[in-house]
Design a protein around this motif. Sequence first.
Motif, short mmCIF file in Angstrom:
data_model
loop_
_atom_site.label_atom_id
_atom_site.label_comp_id
_atom_site.label_asym_id
_atom_site.label_seq_id
_atom_site.Cartn_x
_atom_site.Cartn_y
_atom_site.Cartn_z
N GLU A 108 27.58 14.38 56.34
CA GLU A 108 28.86 14.42 55.62
C GLU A 108 30.00 14.21 56.60
N VAL A 123 30.18 16.68 59.89
CA VAL A 123 31.07 16.36 61.01
C VAL A 123 32.50 16.58 60.55
N ASP A 124 33.26 17.33 61.32
CA ASP A 124 34.65 17.60 60.92
C ASP A 124 35.53 17.59 62.16
N ILE A 125 36.77 17.12 61.99
CA ILE A 125 37.69 17.05 63.13
C ILE A 125 38.17 18.43 63.57
N SER A 126 38.09 19.42 62.65
CA SER A 126 38.70 20.73 62.91
C SER A 126 37.66 21.76 63.37
N THR A 179 37.04 13.67 49.44
CA THR A 179 38.41 14.16 49.72
C THR A 179 38.70 14.27 51.22
N SER A 237 33.40 17.80 56.66
CA SER A 237 32.57 18.76 55.90
C SER A 237 33.29 20.04 55.52
N TRP A 285 44.74 20.09 60.66
CA TRP A 285 43.66 20.73 59.88
C TRP A 285 43.24 22.06 60.49
N TYR A 303 42.95 24.65 51.13
CA TYR A 303 43.17 23.28 51.61
C TYR A 303 41.94 22.39 51.43
N HIS A 313 42.96 11.43 52.89
CA HIS A 313 43.97 12.12 53.70
C HIS A 313 44.27 11.40 55.02
N LEU A 314 43.49 10.38 55.37
CA LEU A 314 43.71 9.72 56.67
C LEU A 314 45.02 8.95 56.61
N ARG A 357 30.46 23.33 51.71
CA ARG A 357 29.86 23.47 50.37
C ARG A 357 29.02 22.24 50.00
N ILE A 358 29.43 21.05 50.45
CA ILE A 358 28.67 19.84 50.13
C ILE A 358 27.39 19.78 50.97
C1 LIG Z 1 40.07 18.48 51.61
S1 LIG Z 1 38.89 18.96 52.84
C2 LIG Z 1 37.35 18.47 52.09
C3 LIG Z 1 36.14 19.16 52.68
C4 LIG Z 1 34.80 18.81 52.04
N1 LIG Z 1 34.58 17.38 52.03
C5 LIG Z 1 34.70 19.37 50.65
O1 LIG Z 1 35.04 18.67 49.68
O2 LIG Z 1 34.27 20.50 50.48
C6 LIG Z 1 39.16 17.72 54.09
C7 LIG Z 1 38.35 17.99 55.37
O3 LIG Z 1 38.37 16.82 56.17
C8 LIG Z 1 38.58 17.19 57.51
N2 LIG Z 1 39.20 16.03 58.17
C9 LIG Z 1 40.48 15.60 58.07
N3 LIG Z 1 40.66 14.51 58.83
C10 LIG Z 1 39.45 14.25 59.41
C11 LIG Z 1 38.99 13.24 60.29
N4 LIG Z 1 39.79 12.30 60.76
N5 LIG Z 1 37.69 13.27 60.67
C12 LIG Z 1 36.86 14.24 60.22
N6 LIG Z 1 37.24 15.23 59.40
C13 LIG Z 1 38.52 15.22 58.98
C14 LIG Z 1 39.46 18.42 57.45
O4 LIG Z 1 39.39 19.19 58.63
C15 LIG Z 1 38.88 19.12 56.23
O5 LIG Z 1 37.85 19.99 56.60
#
Ligand SMILES: C[S@@+](CC[C@H](N)C(=O)[O-])C[C@H]1O[C@@H](n2cnc3c(N)ncnc32)[C@H](O)[C@@H]1O
Length: 242
Positions: free
Chosen positions: A69, A91-94, A135, A72, A16, A27, A139-140, A76-77
Amino acid sequence: MAADVPEHAAGMRDYWDARARENAVWYVDTSTAYDHPDMGRFLSDGRQIVATALGEPQAQPAGHELAVEIGSGLGRICLALRKHFHHVIGVDISSEMVERARRLVDDEHIDFVVGDGTTLSPLEDGCADFVISFTVLQHLPRRDLIGLYLGEAARVLRPGGVLAVQWNSDAHPVRYRIRTFQRRVLARLGLAHRDDRRLAPQFVGTPAPVSYVRGELEASGLRVVSVRGEGTLFTWIWARRP
Ligand SMILES: C[S@@+](CC[C@H](N)C(=O)[O-])C[C@H]1O[C@@H](n2cnc3c(N)ncnc32)[C@H](O)[C@@H]1O
């Protein structure tokens, strides 16, 4: 500083981070234009997602102090949640996504945190009125990672708090498999974007049936109040901490 990613979640952060550097907006939402996205629509979709998540009559949070969230992205959310909650934490992994979110969303009541990819650490037990994820769980790459986040969402919810998450419960995603196959063939023939990153397990993810998600939430002490879109990529579930 970014939290360490546990070994069983390795690969997600690198993936990510690279996608954020390549084209973060696309993405986050691949229905936007790759080169010139309509940011007005991108942000208004964030408001629409929050309207859906908070629109379930049986699942109104008792308090409006803190919303969280999971995943995140560009924020935007979180921005849309701020209309309904005093404080919002994404909270986001990236760390690359988090950096961009901080630039796009300027609000002193919204914090973006780099997480470890499996937990909501450092959030305390029972601190949140509302937890949302959109979303991200789809993806996990492994089902148990979805389960870990559901348990974490339950952990941080206070009594009367509500969870609203979207994930993929399409057990036979034939469309998806055909599309992936087509992309692979085109890439081999040199007719497609060679580096179609959406073929990676960190993007393709894994589906989970409603029974699994419901079971994880109930085992964590939540009461499921509504499910919509069962058997589709856009399944939503709402649950409350009694
Ligand atoms: C498709 S985007 C959706 C972002 C947001 N939820 C939105 O709809 O605007 C997926 C997000 O999930 C994050 N993500 C992916 N795997 C994750 C994980 N294991 N833990 C936290 N965030 C994760 C990614 O870095 C990315 O920012």
